[in-house]
Design a protein around this motif. Structure first.
Motif, PDB file in Angstrom:
ATOM      1  N   ARG A  19      -3.733   4.162  -0.065  1.00 20.12           N
ATOM      2  CA  ARG A  19      -3.649   2.832   0.539  1.00 20.12           C
ATOM      3  C   ARG A  19      -2.192   2.453   0.804  1.00 20.12           C
ATOM      4  O   ARG A  19      -1.835   1.963   1.894  1.00 20.12           O
ATOM      5  N   TYR A  79       0.410   4.487   0.974  1.00 24.81           N
ATOM      6  CA  TYR A  79       1.039   5.425   1.893  1.00 24.81           C
ATOM      7  C   TYR A  79       0.736   5.034   3.336  1.00 24.81           C
ATOM      8  O   TYR A  79       1.607   5.084   4.204  1.00 24.81           O
ATOM      9  N   ALA A  80      -0.505   4.623   3.578  1.00 24.10           N
ATOM     10  CA  ALA A  80      -0.911   4.214   4.927  1.00 24.10           C
ATOM     11  C   ALA A  80      -0.041   3.051   5.424  1.00 24.10           C
ATOM     12  O   ALA A  80       0.227   2.936   6.616  1.00 24.10           O
ATOM     13  N   ARG A  81       0.404   2.189   4.527  1.00 18.04           N
ATOM     14  CA  ARG A  81       1.256   1.062   4.910  1.00 18.04           C
ATOM     15  C   ARG A  81       2.711   1.466   5.081  1.00 18.04           C
ATOM     16  O   ARG A  81       3.541   0.646   5.485  1.00 18.04           O
ATOM     17  N   GLY A  82       3.075   2.674   4.656  1.00 17.31           N
ATOM     18  CA  GLY A  82       4.483   3.078   4.710  1.00 17.31           C
ATOM     19  C   GLY A  82       5.243   2.584   3.500  1.00 17.31           C
ATOM     20  O   GLY A  82       6.470   2.508   3.523  1.00 17.31           O
ATOM     21  N   TRP A  83       4.566   2.294   2.396  1.00  6.18           N
ATOM     22  CA  TRP A  83       5.225   1.740   1.229  1.00  6.18           C
ATOM     23  C   TRP A  83       5.613   2.796   0.179  1.00  6.18           C
ATOM     24  O   TRP A  83       6.273   2.455  -0.819  1.00  6.18           O
ATOM     25  N   LEU A 139       6.843   6.301   1.107  1.00  2.50           N
ATOM     26  CA  LEU A 139       7.240   7.473   1.889  1.00  2.50           C
ATOM     27  C   LEU A 139       8.118   8.399   1.057  1.00  2.50           C
ATOM     28  O   LEU A 139       8.734   7.974   0.076  1.00  2.50           O
TER      29      LEU A 139
END
Lengths: 218, 218, 218, 218
Positions: free
Chosen positions: C18, C20-24, C26
Motif C-alpha cells: 500500500r 509503495y504504491a503511494r511512493g512512500w 521507495l
C-alpha cells in the motif's frame, strides 16, 4: 441502474476503490451514499471509520432519517445528517464526500471569500445541466463544525442560497457533491477534483512569472 | 496492427484505461478515434459521456463523415467533427484527445501567446519525423468554442498554418494529437503530457530562485 | 486481529504494498513492526535493505529487545531500536516508518523550528483520541543521527516531552508513527502524509498570491 | 539472481513496468540493460522505440560491443553505446536510464552548474558504499548530444572525473544510473528520482516563505 441492495453496495465499494486510488479518501476519510427509498427516505451509506478503499458490501449501512441502522455492519458517520440534508434539498439520488489535498487546500485558501468561482473550463460541461464552458460555477465554502445538526442547517441554508450549484466545500474538510445517480455523482467528484487541482496550479504558475490567459476570478 | 473492428475497439478501450490511470481523462472527458476506412472515410470513435477508463467494445462507435452511427452503442461526441478535420488535414490514422490538468493549465496560461513553444528536450525525438532534441515544436492554442463546426474550421486553418506540428491545444479544454497509427498517437499523448508537466514545473522552479539552464522560450 | 505469525507477516507485507504504491517507501526505505508478545517484548519487523513493496512473509523477522533474530530471513534494520523505543514509551501495538517526499521536505524546511504544528484540519480527527478539527498536533522534528542508540534516546526523550503526540519526524529521513493496532498505525501514516502534502501546497499557494484563509502556525 | 536469458529478460521487463507505473518512462523513453557476459562483453538490453511499460521477453536484445544483435526482436537504441561505456568504466552489472519529469527539470535548471549536489538525506544511504546521511553526492549534468559516440566519450570522461558518483544526468534527457546487479540499479533509480523530487519541492517551498532548514548547496 443497480436494483438490489447488493448492487448498490458493490457500486459504493467500487466508487471507494476508485477514489482511494486517486488519494482522495486516505485515512478512513470520505463517505458515500445512495438513496434506496424515497418515502420513507432511506440511504445506503458507508459505515464510519473504515478504509474507503477496501469496503465490502457488509460495510454499507441501510439507514433512515433518524440515522437508525436497519442493515449492514458498523456505525453511521455523524455526517450522515449532511447526506440527508443534501438529498432533501436537491432531490439527489447519491451524495459523495471526498477529502483530497487540493480541495482541502483551496477550501482553506479561499475560506475568507466564502467560496470559489470556477469558469471557462470545458470540464464544467460534465456537470448536470451545464452546456457550455462559459458557465460560472460558484462553490460555497462552509466553515467546519463538529456540531453536525448545526452544520447540516448551514449546509441546507447554503444550498438554498445557491440553487444552481453542484457542490459545496467544508473548510479544511473537503468536497461534498451529488447527482441524480451514483454515476453522475462520481463524475461530479472527478470534475471538481480536476478543477481544484487545475486552479491551484494555475494561480501558482501565473504569479511565478508564467504567461497570462483568460481573466480568472479565482 | 489491428485488423478487425473488435481489435480496434479493444485497442481504444485499452488506451482509455491507460490514460485514465494517469488522470488524463477524468469525469468522462476525452475522446479517441481510429480510421477504419479511407474512402469513404469511417472512424471507430468513443461514444460520448462515458467514463473513458471503463470502456468496453460496445462503446466504440462506427461513424461516417456526417456523424451517422453505423454500429456501437451510444452517441458520438460533438467533437467527432474535430477528429474528421484532423484526419483529413493530416492523413492521420488515429486522433486522441486527452484532458489533463497540466495541458489545461498551460493552454490557459499561454493563451494570449496563441501557442506554446517546446524545444531542447530529448523527449521531442519521440514525435514522428523528429530526429534531434534541438527540434522546435510549436503547439498552437485555439480558443474553445461550443459551435463545433466553427471550431473545426479554426482547427483546420490552424493545422494548415503549422504543417509540421504534432498537436494543438484547445484553451482550457486540453490536448489533441494524432499519429499514423493508434500506437503512434498514444506515444504522442504521453510525450506532450510529459512535456507540459516539465515546462510547468520548470518555469516555477526558476522564478522561485532555482538555478538557470538553457534559455527557454516558453 | 491477526493471531498467528503468518497473519501478522501478511498484514505487514500488505501495508508495504500500500505504501509503495503511494511512493512512500521507495528505494528499500521504510520499516514496519507489530508487537507479537509483550513480556518479554517481541516484534515482527521488516528485514533491512528490502523493497518494502515486494515483501513476502519470510522477510518479516521475529526479534527481541536485543535485536536478536528468532525467525525470518534477513537482518533487522538498525532502526529496530527506534521501534522498541516507541513501543515502550507509548505502549504501541505497531510502529510504522515511511519515507515520503513531502515528509522529508517539511522535516527539512521546518527543522530549525524543532517541529511542525498542524491544526484546524478535519483529517486530524482520524488520530487516536482526537475528537475535533480544532485539535493542535505538534510533530517534533528530531535531527537525524547514524548512532542509533543515541537517536533512540533522543526519540524517547522527545516522546516523553510530547505525550499527546502521534508522530515524530526525523530530519530528512521521514515519518515515524504508531498505533494500538497495525490498522490504526496505517491510518495514522495516511493522515500525516496527507497533512504534510496539504501544508506544503497551502504555504506555496498563499505566498504566490493565493487567497487568505484561517491563520496557520505552520 | 537471474541465471538464464529468460530470467534476465523478465527482470528487465518487470523493471520497465515498475518505472512506467511511476511515469518515469513515458512515450517509449528509457532503456535498461544487464551484463550477461564479461569477456567478451555482452548485454541484454531493451529494444528501441518500444513502450517500456509493456515489454515482453522478445523485446530484450542480446548485443555485443559493436551493437550487433545476436538475439531478440528489434533494434538497439543508439544509447546502447552509453550503456557499454558505463559498464566498462564502472564495472557495473546493470545500467538503467529513466526519463522522469523531475530529473529532466533539474537537469535543465542546474545545467549551467554542471551538476547537482545532494547531501544530508537518509535516502542517500541506499546508494552502494554510502553509510551516512552526511554523504555528499555530486550528480554531473552532461549536455545532450545526438552524436552518440561523442556523447559516450563525454560520459566516460565525466565518470572518470567523479569516480565515487552513482549517477549522471543528461541535460533535458534524464537519469543514467547503474549497479552491481539489476536490483541495485533499480534501487538507485528510485533513490535518485525520490531525491530529485524532494530537492525540486524544497527549493520551491523555501523561496515561497517556507521555513529554513539545513543549508543546502543545491
Amino acid at each position: 441502474m443497480p436494483r438490489t441492495n447488493t448492487d448498490v453496495a458493490e457500486s459504493l465499494a467500487a466508487a471507494g476503490r476508485r477514489f482511494y486510488a486517486r488519494g482522495w479518501v486516505l485515512g478512513t476519510s470520505g463517505n458515500f451514499s445512495v438513496v434506496t427509498h424515497r418515502d420513507p427516505l432511506r440511504l445506503a451509506i458507508t459505515a464510519s471509520s473504515l478504509d474507503k478503499g477496501s469496503l465490502d458490501t457488509s460495510h454499507i449501512l441501510d439507514v433512515d432519517e433518524t440515522c437508525t441502522v436497519h442493515g449492514g455492519t458498523g456505525n453511521p458517520s455523524a455526517e450522515t445528517l449532511l447526506h440527508f440534508e443534501i438529498v432533501r434539498r436537491r432531490g439527489a439520488g447519491a451524495v459523495l464526500h471526498t477529502h483530497s489535498v487540493w480541495s482541502t487546500m483551496l477550501s482553506d485558501s479561499h475560506g475568507l471569500d466564502g467560496g470559489l468561482n470556477i469558469e471557462g473550463y470545458e470540464m464544467l460541461k460534465g456537470l448536470d445541466g451545464v452546456r457550455t464552458h462559459a458557465h460560472r460555477e460558484w462553490v460555497p465554502i462552509v466553515p467546519n463544525d463538529q456540531d453536525m445538526t448545526r452544520l447540516a442547517g448551514v449546509v441546507g441554508t447554503t444550498l438554498d442560497a445557491h440553487p444552481a450549484g453542484h457542490a459545496i466545500l467544508l473548510q479544511r474538510h473537503g468536497l461534498y457533491t451529488w447527482g441524480a445517480s451514483l454515476a453522475d455523482a462520481v463524475r461530479h467528484v472527478e470534475i471538481f477534483e480536476f478543477l481544484f487541482e487545475t486552479i491551484g496550479r494555475t494561480a501558482a504558475y501565473r504569479s511565478r512569472g508564467g504567461h497570462h490567459g483568460i481573466a480568472q476570478d479565482s
